[in-house]
Design a protein around this motif. Structure first.
Motif, short mmCIF file in Angstrom:
data_model
loop_
_atom_site.label_atom_id
_atom_site.label_comp_id
_atom_site.label_asym_id
_atom_site.label_seq_id
_atom_site.Cartn_x
_atom_site.Cartn_y
_atom_site.Cartn_z
N UNK A 40 -45.16 -58.24 97.95
CA UNK A 40 -44.40 -59.38 97.43
C UNK A 40 -45.05 -60.69 97.86
N UNK A 41 -45.53 -60.75 99.09
CA UNK A 41 -46.18 -61.96 99.57
C UNK A 41 -47.46 -62.23 98.77
N UNK A 42 -48.25 -61.19 98.50
CA UNK A 42 -49.47 -61.36 97.71
C UNK A 42 -49.14 -61.82 96.29
N UNK A 43 -48.09 -61.27 95.70
CA UNK A 43 -47.69 -61.66 94.35
C UNK A 43 -47.23 -63.13 94.34
N UNK A 44 -46.54 -63.55 95.37
CA UNK A 44 -46.09 -64.94 95.45
C UNK A 44 -47.28 -65.89 95.55
N UNK A 45 -48.28 -65.52 96.34
CA UNK A 45 -49.48 -66.36 96.46
C UNK A 45 -50.21 -66.45 95.13
N UNK A 46 -50.29 -65.34 94.43
CA UNK A 46 -50.95 -65.33 93.12
C UNK A 46 -50.20 -66.22 92.14
N UNK A 47 -48.87 -66.18 92.17
CA UNK A 47 -48.07 -67.01 91.28
C UNK A 47 -48.30 -68.49 91.57
N UNK A 48 -48.44 -68.84 92.84
CA UNK A 48 -48.70 -70.23 93.21
C UNK A 48 -50.05 -70.67 92.66
#
Length: 95
Positions: A40-48
């Motif tokens: 989830x943290x990696x997905x959030x960084x990618x979204x940013x």
């Protein structure tokens, strides 16, 4: 009396195995939870990063459209003095 220090009933062999299995399951649950958190943290960084790219392109597009001189829309009529090809109408059809 060696058994007097125990606070609960003595566990059977099956109960001890079940307790170990439960401890192993809890360890697996913790590992799965940690993996989910990392995903989830990696997905959030990618979204940013994606959102930043969208913003940059929008700013660049706005700057380019402001800097570009306004060009008049092309006319479909020929400029004065230009002869039409023989046998053609101004709209491009055959005469």
């Amino acid at each position: 009396m060696p058994g007097a220090s125990r606070s609960g009933p003595r566990l059977s062999r099956t109960d001890r195995k079940a307790g170990r299995a439960q401890e192993q399951q809890q360890g697996t649950d913790v590992a799965a939870l940690e993996q989910t958190r990392a995903t989830i943290e990696a997905a959030a960084k990618m979204a940013v990063r994606l959102q930043d790219g969208v913003r940059e392109r929008a700013v660049t597009h706005r700057l380019q459209s402001q800097a570009a001189p306004a060009t008049p829309a092309p006319s479909h009529t020929p400029p004065p003095g230009v002869q039409q090809a023989p046998g053609r109408t101004p709209s491009g059809g055959l005469a």
